[in-house]
Design an enzyme around this catalytic site. Structure first.
Site, PDB file in Angstrom:
ATOM      1  N   ASP A  51      65.075  84.521  52.976  1.00  0.00           N
ATOM      2  CA  ASP A  51      64.807  83.563  54.103  1.00  0.00           C
ATOM      3  C   ASP A  51      65.378  84.176  55.510  1.00  0.00           C
ATOM      4  O   ASP A  51      65.858  84.986  55.433  1.00  0.00           O
ATOM      5  CB  ASP A  51      65.993  82.197  53.939  1.00  0.00           C
ATOM      6  CG  ASP A  51      65.496  81.266  55.222  1.00  0.00           C
ATOM      7  OD1 ASP A  51      64.502  80.874  55.423  1.00  0.00           O
ATOM      8  OD2 ASP A  51      66.612  80.739  55.467  1.00  0.00           O
ATOM      9  N   SER A  52      64.746  83.468  56.442  1.00  0.00           N
ATOM     10  CA  SER A  52      65.105  83.861  58.049  1.00  0.00           C
ATOM     11  C   SER A  52      66.851  84.017  58.281  1.00  0.00           C
ATOM     12  O   SER A  52      67.231  84.511  58.890  1.00  0.00           O
ATOM     13  CB  SER A  52      64.538  83.149  58.987  1.00  0.00           C
ATOM     14  OG  SER A  52      65.028  81.604  58.796  1.00  0.00           O
ATOM     15  N   TYR A  72      62.832  81.987  62.679  1.00  0.00           N
ATOM     16  CA  TYR A  72      61.477  82.624  62.538  1.00  0.00           C
ATOM     17  C   TYR A  72      60.566  81.602  63.032  1.00  0.00           C
ATOM     18  O   TYR A  72      59.418  81.753  63.314  1.00  0.00           O
ATOM     19  CB  TYR A  72      60.991  82.713  60.963  1.00  0.00           C
ATOM     20  CG  TYR A  72      61.630  84.005  60.487  1.00  0.00           C
ATOM     21  CD1 TYR A  72      62.435  84.884  61.094  1.00  0.00           C
ATOM     22  CD2 TYR A  72      61.161  84.411  59.379  1.00  0.00           C
ATOM     23  CE1 TYR A  72      62.796  86.203  60.601  1.00  0.00           C
ATOM     24  CE2 TYR A  72      61.624  85.705  58.421  1.00  0.00           C
ATOM     25  CZ  TYR A  72      62.580  86.532  59.130  1.00  0.00           C
ATOM     26  OH  TYR A  72      62.871  87.738  58.464  1.00  0.00           O
ATOM     27  N   GLY A  73      60.962  80.077  63.105  1.00  0.00           N
ATOM     28  CA  GLY A  73      60.249  79.014  63.244  1.00  0.00           C
ATOM     29  C   GLY A  73      59.532  79.330  64.741  1.00  0.00           C
ATOM     30  O   GLY A  73      58.484  78.612  64.922  1.00  0.00           O
ATOM     31  N   CYS A  86      61.654  80.367  52.539  1.00  0.00           N
ATOM     32  CA  CYS A  86      61.340  79.977  53.932  1.00  0.00           C
ATOM     33  C   CYS A  86      60.084  79.232  54.158  1.00  0.00           C
ATOM     34  O   CYS A  86      59.039  79.896  53.822  1.00  0.00           O
ATOM     35  CB  CYS A  86      61.885  81.232  54.738  1.00  0.00           C
ATOM     36  SG  CYS A  86      61.421  81.169  56.519  1.00  0.00           S
ATOM     37  N   ASN A  87      60.045  78.163  54.844  1.00  0.00           N
ATOM     38  CA  ASN A  87      58.860  77.689  55.100  1.00  0.00           C
ATOM     39  C   ASN A  87      58.114  78.372  56.055  1.00  0.00           C
ATOM     40  O   ASN A  87      56.704  78.439  55.781  1.00  0.00           O
ATOM     41  CB  ASN A  87      58.753  76.002  55.565  1.00  0.00           C
ATOM     42  CG  ASN A  87      59.265  75.226  54.640  1.00  0.00           C
ATOM     43  OD1 ASN A  87      58.449  74.477  53.798  1.00  0.00           O
ATOM     44  ND2 ASN A  87      60.692  75.047  54.285  1.00  0.00           N
ATOM     45  N   THR A  88      58.505  78.670  57.213  1.00  0.00           N
ATOM     46  CA  THR A  88      57.625  79.559  58.067  1.00  0.00           C
ATOM     47  C   THR A  88      57.077  80.897  57.557  1.00  0.00           C
ATOM     48  O   THR A  88      56.026  81.183  57.782  1.00  0.00           O
ATOM     49  CB  THR A  88      58.527  79.713  59.331  1.00  0.00           C
ATOM     50  OG1 THR A  88      59.580  78.497  59.767  1.00  0.00           O
ATOM     51  CG2 THR A  88      57.930  80.291  60.585  1.00  0.00           C
ATOM     52  N   GLU A 112      72.622  74.326  61.756  1.00  0.00           N
ATOM     53  CA  GLU A 112      73.581  75.776  61.974  1.00  0.00           C
ATOM     54  C   GLU A 112      74.749  75.431  62.552  1.00  0.00           C
ATOM     55  O   GLU A 112      75.822  76.071  62.249  1.00  0.00           O
ATOM     56  CB  GLU A 112      72.581  76.735  62.742  1.00  0.00           C
ATOM     57  CG  GLU A 112      71.607  77.301  62.284  1.00  0.00           C
ATOM     58  CD  GLU A 112      71.646  78.518  61.327  1.00  0.00           C
ATOM     59  OE1 GLU A 112      72.858  79.223  61.462  1.00  0.00           O
ATOM     60  OE2 GLU A 112      70.867  78.671  60.488  1.00  0.00           O
ATOM     61  N   CYS A 128      61.236  72.300  55.809  1.00  0.00           N
ATOM     62  CA  CYS A 128      62.313  73.393  56.422  1.00  0.00           C
ATOM     63  C   CYS A 128      63.447  73.432  55.365  1.00  0.00           C
ATOM     64  O   CYS A 128      64.022  72.553  55.093  1.00  0.00           O
ATOM     65  CB  CYS A 128      62.407  72.987  57.705  1.00  0.00           C
ATOM     66  SG  CYS A 128      63.754  74.056  58.580  1.00  0.00           S
ATOM     67  N   THR A 129      63.925  74.795  55.250  1.00  0.00           N
ATOM     68  CA  THR A 129      64.827  74.851  54.331  1.00  0.00           C
ATOM     69  C   THR A 129      65.996  74.377  54.836  1.00  0.00           C
ATOM     70  O   THR A 129      67.005  74.179  54.121  1.00  0.00           O
ATOM     71  CB  THR A 129      64.991  76.513  54.077  1.00  0.00           C
ATOM     72  OG1 THR A 129      65.157  76.797  55.393  1.00  0.00           O
ATOM     73  CG2 THR A 129      63.989  77.059  53.026  1.00  0.00           C
ATOM     74  N   HIS A 130      66.232  73.886  55.942  1.00  0.00           N
ATOM     75  CA  HIS A 130      67.623  73.552  56.723  1.00  0.00           C
ATOM     76  C   HIS A 130      67.653  72.032  56.536  1.00  0.00           C
ATOM     77  O   HIS A 130      68.663  71.437  56.452  1.00  0.00           O
ATOM     78  CB  HIS A 130      67.539  73.689  58.217  1.00  0.00           C
ATOM     79  CG  HIS A 130      68.239  75.113  58.364  1.00  0.00           C
ATOM     80  ND1 HIS A 130      67.365  76.334  58.186  1.00  0.00           N
ATOM     81  CD2 HIS A 130      69.004  75.641  59.214  1.00  0.00           C
ATOM     82  CE1 HIS A 130      67.837  77.396  58.604  1.00  0.00           C
ATOM     83  NE2 HIS A 130      69.165  76.990  59.095  1.00  0.00           N
TER      84      HIS A 130
HETATM   85  N1  DGL Z   1      63.908  78.977  57.456  1.00  0.00           N
HETATM   86  C1  DGL Z   1      63.124  78.221  58.303  1.00  0.00           C
HETATM   87  C2  DGL Z   1      62.083  77.670  57.605  1.00  0.00           C
HETATM   88  O1  DGL Z   1      62.155  77.061  56.461  1.00  0.00           O
HETATM   89  C3  DGL Z   1      63.870  77.451  59.085  1.00  0.00           C
HETATM   90  C4  DGL Z   1      64.640  78.213  60.319  1.00  0.00           C
HETATM   91  C5  DGL Z   1      64.022  79.349  61.150  1.00  0.00           C
HETATM   92  O2  DGL Z   1      63.240  78.914  62.012  1.00  0.00           O
HETATM   93  O3  DGL Z   1      64.026  80.430  60.938  1.00  0.00           O
HETATM   94  O4  DGL Z   1      61.156  77.158  58.143  1.00  0.00           O
END
Ligand code: DGL
Length: 275
Positions: free
Chosen positions: A19-20, A51-52, A82-84, A160, A192-194
């Site tokens: 993930d990011s 990454y978003g 990570c979704n992005t 975060e 989004c993973t968060h």
């Molecule tokens: N992990 C990213 C996602 O799921 C969220 C955090 C980021 O923007 O890197 O899209």
């Protein structure tokens, strides 16, 4: 590490997850619960998060670098947690890597289509994920649905910061939810993973009629299916390690990461940034 036991093929190589940053630990936690015998290696790109808000080319570059780091650890499967990165880099990784690669968007989309009765689905995520149109495309492959999207760029920093239950988070979630609720969605993908960490706030603001889809569990289910199909399960006494690597701030990762992983993380190794 491939061996045959009584006509059963087993493979004790680890599963690589990346993930990011911290968010993918929610996916790792679901995989850990679903597959307690598997060795897992996690990489969080904490030096280059988020990454978003980054471009597709950059996210592809970072994802390829991390995938080759994981391949050096002889992983048998990679999960893009990570979704992005799934939105931008999954197709490239699938084409170039010799191991199965699983993203979070396809499992999340399948789960949403299954859950929705009125076929009106809301998707929330980072700007990158939403602008890529990956969720509507994936959902459209499965079934005809109305998909309404909303980018929520303020939510990752709040999570975060650990402000999951603060009033300000509640106000912001309410504002992001309003246009989606006005479309009468009955299902909301936490793309989004968060966001699984904000489940309570989403439940409160979306109301009991809206089903929340956390792609972490659906992704863990998909990992299990692929291991089964390809006969890649580890054998019974094989869990030897859960390893965590980051590109920066291992101590912060250790302390905040436990919230995402729902378990204490005791050892995190920093590796020098790629490139
Ligand atoms: N992990 C990213 C996602 O799921 C969220 C955090 C980021 O923007 O890197 O899209």
């Amino acid at each position: 590490m491939l061996k045959k036991i009584k006509n059963k093929t087993v493979n004790n190589s680890p599963i690589g997850i990346f993930d990011s940053g911290l968010g993918g630990l929610t996916v790792m936690s679901a995989i850990n619960k679903a597959l307690p015998l598997e060795n897992l290696i996690y990489f969080g790109d904490t030096a280059r998060v988020p990454y978003g808000s980054k471009s597709k080319d950059i996210v592809i570059k970072y994802s390829k670098e991390i995938a080759s780091f994981l391949m050096k650890h002889k992983v048998k499967l990679i999960v893009v947690a990570c979704n992005t990165a799934s939105a931008f880099a999954l197709a490239v990784l699938k084409k170039t890597l010799e191991v199965p690669v699983i993203g979070v968007i396809e499992p999340g989309s399948k789960a949403a289509v299954c859950a929705s009765k009125n076929k009106k689905i809301g998707v929330i995520g980072t700007e990158g994920t939403i602008n890529s149109g990956s969720y509507p495309r994936e959902i459209d492959k499965i079934s005809k649905c109305e998909v309404y999207q909303q980018a929520c760029p303020l939510l990752v920093p709040l999570v975060e910061e650990g402000w999951n239950d603060e009033e300000i988070t509640d106000v912001i979630v309410k504002k992001y939810m309003k246009p989606l609720l006005s479309k009468r969605i009955d299902t909301l993908v936490l793309g989004c993973t968060h966001y699984p960490l904000l489940k309570k706030t989403f439940e409160k603001n979306a109301g009991s009629k809206v089903i929340l889809i956390d792609s972490a569990e659906a992704t863990a289910g998909e990992v299990k299916n692929v291991l089964n199909k390809k006969r890649l399960f580890a054998d019974e006494k094989s869990r030897k390690f859960l390893r965590f690597y980051v590109s920066d701030n291992p101590d912060k990762f250790k302390s905040i990461g436990s919230r995402f992983f729902s378990k204490k993380i005791s050892c995190v190794k920093k590796i020098e940034c790629f490139g």
